[in-house]
Design an enzyme around this catalytic site. Sequence first.
Site, mmCIF file in Angstrom:
data_model
loop_
_atom_site.group_PDB
_atom_site.id
_atom_site.type_symbol
_atom_site.label_atom_id
_atom_site.label_comp_id
_atom_site.label_asym_id
_atom_site.label_seq_id
_atom_site.Cartn_x
_atom_site.Cartn_y
_atom_site.Cartn_z
ATOM 1 N N GLN A 1 0.859 -1.308 0.166
ATOM 2 C CA GLN A 1 -0.013 0.065 -0.015
ATOM 3 C C GLN A 1 0.818 1.409 -0.152
ATOM 4 O O GLN A 1 0.332 2.345 -0.448
ATOM 5 C CB GLN A 1 -0.875 0.083 1.177
ATOM 6 C CG GLN A 1 -2.028 -1.109 1.031
ATOM 7 C CD GLN A 1 -2.485 -1.549 2.543
ATOM 8 O OE1 GLN A 1 -3.053 -0.551 3.003
ATOM 9 N NE2 GLN A 1 -2.923 -2.816 2.825
ATOM 10 N N CYS B 1 -1.046 5.589 7.540
ATOM 11 C CA CYS B 1 -0.198 6.427 7.145
ATOM 12 C C CYS B 1 -0.804 7.733 7.031
ATOM 13 O O CYS B 1 -1.496 8.285 6.172
ATOM 14 C CB CYS B 1 0.047 6.218 5.639
ATOM 15 S SG CYS B 1 1.334 7.328 5.186
ATOM 16 N N CYS C 1 6.995 8.112 8.123
ATOM 17 C CA CYS C 1 5.951 8.590 7.127
ATOM 18 C C CYS C 1 6.766 9.315 6.100
ATOM 19 O O CYS C 1 7.195 10.569 6.496
ATOM 20 C CB CYS C 1 5.199 9.680 7.701
ATOM 21 S SG CYS C 1 3.500 10.029 6.931
HETATM 22 P P1 FAD Z 1 -2.840 -4.688 5.778
HETATM 23 O O1 FAD Z 1 -1.692 -4.719 5.003
HETATM 24 O O2 FAD Z 1 -4.088 -3.893 5.197
HETATM 25 O O3 FAD Z 1 -3.523 -6.252 5.732
HETATM 26 C C1 FAD Z 1 -4.472 -6.825 6.369
HETATM 27 C C2 FAD Z 1 -4.732 -7.903 5.764
HETATM 28 O O4 FAD Z 1 -5.779 -8.897 6.802
HETATM 29 C C3 FAD Z 1 -5.331 -8.223 4.404
HETATM 30 O O5 FAD Z 1 -4.587 -9.138 3.681
HETATM 31 C C4 FAD Z 1 -6.722 -8.599 4.662
HETATM 32 O O6 FAD Z 1 -7.357 -9.299 3.371
HETATM 33 C C5 FAD Z 1 -6.825 -9.418 5.929
HETATM 34 N N1 FAD Z 1 -8.225 -9.597 6.301
HETATM 35 C C6 FAD Z 1 -8.972 -8.414 6.556
HETATM 36 N N2 FAD Z 1 -10.089 -9.015 7.086
HETATM 37 C C7 FAD Z 1 -9.746 -10.359 7.540
HETATM 38 C C8 FAD Z 1 -10.594 -11.275 8.011
HETATM 39 N N3 FAD Z 1 -11.851 -10.979 8.397
HETATM 40 N N4 FAD Z 1 -10.178 -12.724 8.129
HETATM 41 C C9 FAD Z 1 -8.891 -12.722 7.678
HETATM 42 N N5 FAD Z 1 -8.207 -11.918 7.285
HETATM 43 C C10 FAD Z 1 -8.633 -10.423 6.990
HETATM 44 N N6 FAD Z 1 3.032 2.650 5.330
HETATM 45 C C11 FAD Z 1 4.180 3.058 5.569
HETATM 46 O O7 FAD Z 1 5.023 2.336 6.375
HETATM 47 N N7 FAD Z 1 4.939 3.965 4.775
HETATM 48 C C12 FAD Z 1 4.153 4.531 3.776
HETATM 49 O O8 FAD Z 1 4.572 5.341 3.146
HETATM 50 C C13 FAD Z 1 2.709 4.239 3.735
HETATM 51 N N8 FAD Z 1 1.732 5.009 2.792
HETATM 52 C C14 FAD Z 1 0.784 4.585 2.633
HETATM 53 C C15 FAD Z 1 -0.337 4.898 1.623
HETATM 54 C C16 FAD Z 1 -1.495 4.724 1.746
HETATM 55 C C17 FAD Z 1 -2.469 5.359 0.500
HETATM 56 C C18 FAD Z 1 -2.089 3.596 2.317
HETATM 57 C C19 FAD Z 1 -3.410 3.143 2.146
HETATM 58 C C20 FAD Z 1 -1.303 2.902 3.247
HETATM 59 C C21 FAD Z 1 0.094 3.474 3.468
HETATM 60 N N9 FAD Z 1 0.947 2.957 4.538
HETATM 61 C C22 FAD Z 1 2.162 3.246 4.485
HETATM 62 C C23 FAD Z 1 0.377 2.160 5.476
HETATM 63 C C24 FAD Z 1 0.453 0.648 5.473
HETATM 64 O O9 FAD Z 1 0.259 0.078 4.151
HETATM 65 C C25 FAD Z 1 -0.203 -0.026 6.608
HETATM 66 O O10 FAD Z 1 -0.121 0.393 7.806
HETATM 67 C C26 FAD Z 1 -0.133 -1.671 6.492
HETATM 68 O O11 FAD Z 1 -0.394 -2.241 5.279
HETATM 69 C C27 FAD Z 1 -0.685 -2.325 7.637
HETATM 70 O O12 FAD Z 1 -0.438 -3.811 7.670
HETATM 71 P P2 FAD Z 1 -1.540 -4.671 8.263
HETATM 72 O O13 FAD Z 1 -1.035 -6.015 8.051
HETATM 73 O O14 FAD Z 1 -1.807 -4.485 9.642
HETATM 74 O O15 FAD Z 1 -2.676 -4.345 7.414
#
Ligand code: FAD
Length: 560
Positions: free
Chosen positions: A189, A307, A489
Amino acid sequence: MEAKKISDRLSVSGQLSLADVKQAAEAGFKSVIVNRPDGEGDDQPPFAEIAAEAKRHGMEARHVPVVPGKISSADVEAFDRAREELPAPVIGYCRTGTRTTTLWALSHAGSKSVPEILATGKAAGYDLSGTAARIANGGKPVTEAGAEPHQVVIVGGGAAGIAVAASMLARTKDLDIAIVDPADAHYYQPGWTLVGAGIFTPEQTRRQLDSLIPKGVKRIKAGVVAFDPDNNAVILEDARVLRYEWLVVAPGLKLDWAAVEGLSETLGKNGVTSNYRYDLASYTWQLVKEFKGGTALFTQPPMPIKCAGAPQKAMYLSCDTWRDNGVLKDATVEFLNAGPGLFGVADYVPPLMKYVERYGIDLSFGHNLIKIDGPAKTAWFRKAAKDGDGEVVERSFNMIHVVPPQTAPDFVRASSLSADSGWVSVDQSTLKHTKYENIFSLGDAMSAPNAKTAAAARKQAPVVAENLLADMGKLSGTQRAIYDGYGSCPLTVERGKIVLAEFAYGGKRVPSFPSWLINDRKPSRLAWFLKEKLLPPIYWQAMLKGREPLAKPKHEARPR
Ligand code: FAD
């Protein structure tokens, strides 16, 4: 009598006395359903007496007795019939109200989602986790064998889920891990900001999730709908019960597009876009390229969001393109932020303000987007006032970049794992659940007050891996790993330059590089190179493979 409202028709209570029946009538209830078999306890008037008292006060009464733990489908049907046939509002009771709430829940299985039903129970003070599998099964008892149990179950195969599996395996191979996630694709992302500026293609940010599952880890392709932590189980959408010894919760957060009236209908057309969705980031770039002047709005919802810099990154990169192609002088650019300031860490505000001035951006703080009409190119914002909500103001636009409100996923909020805020309740240093010893959480879904970023997850994964394996007895030593709240960030202030904000709990700056290399309070070309060329391979090849670049955890002595 303490009646807890479940729906407009039904409220629930613990045992009613005859005096309570009178009070219920005075409170406006028209009927009573009794779910306790007669003679269950000494505190209990028999149904006949309750019915007579109800009649005396103009209420109807019906007996649908059920034995705890033995609710049959016929019981559910009888309860449902009573609830429908009796004049409303109805008050239902058993000893504590749990059986009545469970009957209500089972009678709505199939017509409402599992998280919605559990959330209603939770709001009334009833934990329905133990019935979640049956609710997921449409109300029918679950007779089939559950899913194969696993030593470690990880919910979510995003940045945090894959990284923590890889970090555990980097420490010991002797593990039985399953990752549960319904998605086909996994997204980088942080790359979406660059897709919105025409620098990356969308495809560069997407991989098949199956291709990223670490070797030896079982992939379960299903969504989790509920947690049953007292029975060491999660409930899958097909009603299978998946048991674990250790649970890691990492399902990310919910982008609540529906919370802004009219937004879902107009996203991706009428000049309405968002870098927060894979399929829309390239529409941002299309709009930016085609913009010929007029009004461009950029919004930011209330914190926390993932983010927190991304709403303004989209704005600066758009302005930079318009400065290059000569359109900026004909543009009115406004940043409408629900929060009170430009960025949460004060040290980074001065360099950002220079760009705000350079691009001539109008800043409107305390402006929360509440409604949008795409075809009319109009958006409405609720202004914050000293004593709460203030007036609604209207803006016209030629293009608008929207960042949606964000919450913990519904099934997390509805569970007993969540804090009052809705996020998974963890100790902010160890990332262990505050109540359940065999549960950890990391990434966007959990409650620690860090910046929700992939960079944070990169630091959290080794902390969870070490603490979980130590608790499991697979790592020796007297130290435990500590997460200091690191988040990062990279603020893309112009094409080719970044202000690399890196900070820990309390907004303390924690730059990874010496200031002669990257001065974190100045726009830096090297930081841009890092973001564009180095961070993606670091993500795919290191973080998701347990190599832990710049992510060695700090340690402290374990409490005795
Ligand atoms: P995610 O990566 O969102 O993954 C969640 C997972 O859980 C997904 O695979 C989903 O399918 C799964 N899931 C959801 N519901 C269920 C369920 N009920 N049962 C089982 N699985 C489920 N971060 C940075 O470090 N630097 C940046 O520059 C940055 N820029 C960003 C820009 C944008 C536009 C966005 C949207 C995000 C950005 N981020 C950035 C933030 C970063 O992408 C997220 O903080 C990170 O992806 C979080 O990881 P996560 O595994 O918690 O969630």
